[in-house]
Write a protein that holds these residues in place. Structure first.
Motif, mmCIF file in Angstrom:
data_model
loop_
_atom_site.group_PDB
_atom_site.id
_atom_site.type_symbol
_atom_site.label_atom_id
_atom_site.label_comp_id
_atom_site.label_asym_id
_atom_site.label_seq_id
_atom_site.Cartn_x
_atom_site.Cartn_y
_atom_site.Cartn_z
ATOM 1 N N ILE A 154 0.395 -1.076 -1.503
ATOM 2 C CA ILE A 154 1.455 -1.719 -0.716
ATOM 3 C C ILE A 154 2.314 -0.662 -0.031
ATOM 4 C CG2 ILE A 154 3.577 -3.078 -0.871
ATOM 5 C CD1 ILE A 154 2.247 -4.686 -3.100
ATOM 6 N N GLY A 155 2.614 0.419 -0.750
ATOM 7 C CA GLY A 155 3.399 1.493 -0.142
ATOM 8 C C GLY A 155 2.725 2.061 1.101
ATOM 9 N N LEU A 156 1.390 2.181 1.060
ATOM 10 C CA LEU A 156 0.669 2.637 2.249
ATOM 11 C C LEU A 156 0.793 1.626 3.382
ATOM 12 C CD1 LEU A 156 -2.724 4.024 0.852
ATOM 13 C CD2 LEU A 156 -0.654 5.294 1.434
ATOM 14 N N LEU A 157 0.626 0.353 3.061
ATOM 15 C CA LEU A 157 0.623 -0.686 4.092
ATOM 16 C C LEU A 157 1.981 -0.833 4.751
ATOM 17 C CD1 LEU A 157 -1.548 -3.314 2.199
ATOM 18 C CD2 LEU A 157 -2.255 -1.795 4.053
ATOM 19 N N LEU A 158 3.047 -0.516 4.016
ATOM 20 C CA LEU A 158 4.389 -0.593 4.610
ATOM 21 C C LEU A 158 4.575 0.447 5.708
ATOM 22 C CD1 LEU A 158 6.570 -1.182 1.420
ATOM 23 C CD2 LEU A 158 5.975 -2.847 3.193
ATOM 24 N N ARG A 159 3.753 1.504 5.691
ATOM 25 C CA ARG A 159 3.830 2.526 6.741
ATOM 26 C C ARG A 159 2.966 2.162 7.941
ATOM 27 N NH1 ARG A 159 2.919 5.310 1.844
ATOM 28 N NH2 ARG A 159 4.834 6.211 0.999
ATOM 29 N N VAL A 160 2.353 0.996 7.909
ATOM 30 C CA VAL A 160 1.547 0.428 8.991
ATOM 31 C C VAL A 160 0.452 1.400 9.437
ATOM 32 C CG1 VAL A 160 1.652 -0.935 11.121
ATOM 33 C CG2 VAL A 160 3.724 -0.611 9.759
ATOM 34 N N PRO A 161 -0.439 1.781 8.553
ATOM 35 C CA PRO A 161 -1.538 2.668 8.956
ATOM 36 C C PRO A 161 -2.626 1.886 9.686
ATOM 37 C CG PRO A 161 -1.805 2.043 6.671
ATOM 38 C CD PRO A 161 -0.520 1.402 7.129
ATOM 39 N N GLU A 162 -3.448 2.608 10.416
ATOM 40 C CA GLU A 162 -4.611 1.999 11.058
ATOM 41 C C GLU A 162 -5.897 2.337 10.306
ATOM 42 O OE1 GLU A 162 -4.441 2.203 15.593
ATOM 43 O OE2 GLU A 162 -2.966 3.727 14.994
ATOM 44 N N LEU A 163 -5.836 3.400 9.486
ATOM 45 C CA LEU A 163 -6.998 3.821 8.704
ATOM 46 C C LEU A 163 -6.567 4.065 7.265
ATOM 47 C CD1 LEU A 163 -9.953 4.823 8.415
ATOM 48 C CD2 LEU A 163 -9.132 7.097 9.115
ATOM 49 N N LEU A 164 -7.256 3.425 6.333
ATOM 50 C CA LEU A 164 -6.985 3.613 4.911
ATOM 51 C C LEU A 164 -8.129 4.400 4.283
ATOM 52 C CD1 LEU A 164 -5.882 -0.007 3.938
ATOM 53 C CD2 LEU A 164 -4.384 1.973 4.278
ATOM 54 N N ILE A 165 -7.789 5.366 3.439
ATOM 55 C CA ILE A 165 -8.787 6.070 2.638
ATOM 56 C C ILE A 165 -8.368 5.892 1.181
ATOM 57 C CG2 ILE A 165 -9.902 8.277 2.141
ATOM 58 C CD1 ILE A 165 -9.461 9.067 5.022
ATOM 59 N N LEU A 166 -9.162 5.121 0.444
ATOM 60 C CA LEU A 166 -8.810 4.698 -0.907
ATOM 61 C C LEU A 166 -9.801 5.284 -1.898
ATOM 62 C CD1 LEU A 166 -8.269 0.895 -0.105
ATOM 63 C CD2 LEU A 166 -6.650 2.791 0.197
ATOM 64 N N ASP A 167 -9.294 5.940 -2.933
ATOM 65 C CA ASP A 167 -10.140 6.596 -3.926
ATOM 66 C C ASP A 167 -10.196 5.741 -5.195
ATOM 67 O OD1 ASP A 167 -11.689 8.368 -5.306
ATOM 68 O OD2 ASP A 167 -10.271 10.029 -5.275
ATOM 69 N N GLU A 168 -11.323 5.097 -5.431
ATOM 70 C CA GLU A 168 -11.562 4.249 -6.606
ATOM 71 C C GLU A 168 -10.419 3.243 -6.808
ATOM 72 O OE1 GLU A 168 -14.264 4.135 -8.138
ATOM 73 O OE2 GLU A 168 -15.258 6.074 -8.095
ATOM 74 N N PRO A 169 -10.129 2.407 -5.807
ATOM 75 C CA PRO A 169 -8.967 1.520 -5.909
ATOM 76 C C PRO A 169 -9.118 0.412 -6.944
ATOM 77 C CG PRO A 169 -10.251 0.967 -3.964
ATOM 78 C CD PRO A 169 -10.840 2.232 -4.521
ATOM 79 N N SER A 170 -10.350 0.082 -7.372
ATOM 80 C CA SER A 170 -10.537 -1.034 -8.309
ATOM 81 C C SER A 170 -10.608 -0.594 -9.760
ATOM 82 C CB SER A 170 -11.812 -1.809 -7.950
ATOM 83 O OG SER A 170 -12.959 -1.000 -8.120
#
Length: 549
Positions: A154-170
């Motif tokens: 959520i903290g990333l999404l609040l910065r309104v990115p266009e590209l997400l790079i997620l390391d083992e998010p699940s």
């Protein structure tokens, strides 16, 4: 034409001790969801940090054409941190609050500039990820691993990115958290690179990138298509290796035959020279020519053998990069119908609250039970009860046989000991040669078995732990597994699945990995609920069916 959000050219990474992780990688990320897979230790997280600018590449360049957000495997918090600190918007939220109460100054107005809708966006994301129950001033230390992961996203999404790079998010998410993550990815309009081994996540991506010693391969998603293509690739690599090995052997045979033939000719020439009545100068000239011819033939055959040996080496390297790990579990006699584990009226209070009350179940030899429930419901506590590490508040647990626990951190291993020493300690009774043979079958040979397990990859540590649990002189009657697929690569997970299918003892597993649970052919499911824990028998081993209300 697709919008390019990020491109990388010639990326290389070298560890501090000089080991090359990867080199000369080229990559383009667009506005779609792709996954990055690869064996543990191949450099996936390193590549992710390089793409986001968290780490500089040892060579190459990264060009980011869009705002990029990075979510690491573990969302770390500082001592005393609050939920708003994990979100990374504590300053802005406090400024908006002071503005609303009329107690602001110019610094608050500056902090709130461009963030006037922050509270509304935050409320929407908290609802989507099921975190509306968490107060913003709650202590971060009280959050579960799954809650911290969702807060970080959520903290990333609040910065309104266009590209997400997620390391083992699940990794730390329960069933509901995974559902929320997958729902988000299906609706995400931007680009995403997800470093993962979770086959549920891989079922929802458009493309799969694989990092290996051969470089960066690209396959169409989802998981089912990737799996089929990898199977075909393995078969082709196996054929190429067999052809290369046969060619190398044939070149060696030809070389030996040519050398023997030349030796016979030289021997005949020397005999003729002794018997001939010719000038010595002519005879010496003939012998020199023969030796020059022999040297030329040796060089030619040596070159051919070297070329064929290199082709075999390359073919074997390609084969090893696609060949799955195999863990062979020894056979054991299991008395079917014998009760191995039972719980009678078990109640537990832990951390000041009741986790479950009046828990009853019974497992016979060979049965396997999945323990399900939301994060915090007491799944790991139950495993500690079954090992005797904790005692129930009321009721009784009866274990008839030996038990071993394998958790997601392989805590049974001593970090300073090598694979060989850990294996010997966990499963005494073999000679050193026998221990080495069993480790070699897991791909661990030579001095590698002496390296401290602390420096081994996650997949290698899993192999050592499994060796200590399943490859010793005696198998446990009851095997307990706590989130065994977390932090493991696909090859290790599938090897674990195959090994557990060969294990004939009783099994209790805590896991949210639906693919894994189906593949180990469970017979019972224990649904932990604070009000009424229930054990349901699996009517179809291919599907996980929730208990009926």
């Amino acid at each position: 034409m697709a919008t390019i959000l990020l491109e990388a050219h010639g990326l290389s990474a070298v560890t501090p001790d000089g080991i090359s992780l990867f080199s000369e990688l080229d990559l383009v990320l667009e506005r779609r969801v792709v996954a990055l897979v690869g064996r543990n230790g191949s450099g996936k997280s390193t590549l992710g940090r390089m793409l986001t600018g968290e780490q500089a590449p040892d060579a190459g360049v990264v060009q980011r054409h869009a705002r990029t957000g990075w979510l690491p495997q573990e969302v770390l918090t500082a001592p005393g941190a609050r939920v708003r600190d994990v979100l990374g918007v504590a300053r802005e939220l406090l400024a908006l609050e002071r503005i609303r109460t009329g107690q602001c100054d110019q610094a608050d107005l500056d902090a709130a500039d461009g963030h006037w809708d922050l509270e509304a966006r935050l409320a929407a994301w908290r609802t989507q990820f099921g975190l509306e129950h968490l107060p913003l001033d709650a202590a971060a230390a009280r959050c579960s691993g799954g809650e911290l992961t969702r807060l970080g996203l959520i903290g990333l999404l609040l910065r309104v990115p266009e590209l997400l790079i997620l390391d083992e998010p699940s990794n730390h998410l329960d069933a509901m958290g995974r559902k929320q993550l997958l729902g988000f990815l299906e609706q995400w309009p931007g680009g995403a690179l997800i470093i993962t081994h979770d086959r549920q996540v891989l079922d929802h991506v458009e493309r799969i990138l694989e990092l290996s010693s051969l470089g960066l391969g690209s396959y169409p998603g989802p998981w089912s298509m990737y799996k089929e293509l990898k199977s075909q690739e393995q078969a082709a690599a196996s054929r190429r290796y067999e052809v290369a090995r046969a060619e190398r052997r044939e070149q060696g045979r030809r070389r030996q035959a040519a050398l023997e033939k030349q030796q016979r000719r030289q021997s005949q020439g020397r005999k003729q020279r002794r018997d001939a009545n010719q000038a010595k100068l002519l005879l010496d000239f003939a012998e020199q020519g023969s030796e020059a011819t022999a040297a030329r033939l040796r060089r030619q055959h040596a070159a051919r053998v070297a070329e064929s040996t290199q082709r075999e080496h390359d073919a074997r390297k390609a084969l090893e990069s696609v060949t799955p790990v195999v863990i062979t579990v020894p056979s054991a006699n299991t008395v079917r119908g014998k009760t191995v584990l039972s719980a009678d009226g078990v109640s537990v209070r832990f951390g000041g609250r009741t986790l479950y009350d009046n828990l009853n179940f019974e497992l016979s030899a060979g049965q396997r039970m999945v323990v399900s429930g939301a994060n915090g419901c007491g799944k790991s506590v139950l495993l500690k009860l079954l090992t005797g590490e904790l005692q129930p508040t009321r009721g009784q647990i009866d274990l008839r046989g030996s038990v071993k626990l394998l958790d997601q951190h392989q805590s049974l291993l001593h970090a300073t000991q090598g694979a060989l020493e850990n294996f010997r300690r966990l499963a005494p009774g073999f000679s050193e040669a026998e221990y080495r043979i069993r480790l070699a079958r897991l791909g661990m040979r030579g001095d590698h078995v002496l390296r401290p397990v602390a420096v081994l990859s996650g997949g290698e540590r899993l192999k050592v732990a499994l060796a200590g649990v399943l490859l010793g002189p005696e198998l446990p009657d009851l095997l307990l597994l706590d989130e065994p697929t977390n932090h493991q690569d696909l090859q290790s997970i599938m090897a674990l699945e195959a090994a557990l299918c060969d294990y004939h003892g009783t099994l209790v597993v805590v896991s949210h990995d639906q693919h894994f649970l189906r593949n180990i052919r469970f017979t019972h499911e224990l649904c932990l609920d604070v009000v009424a824990p229930a054990v349901v028998q699996a009517s179809d081993a291919r599907e996980i069916k929730p208990p009926r209300a």
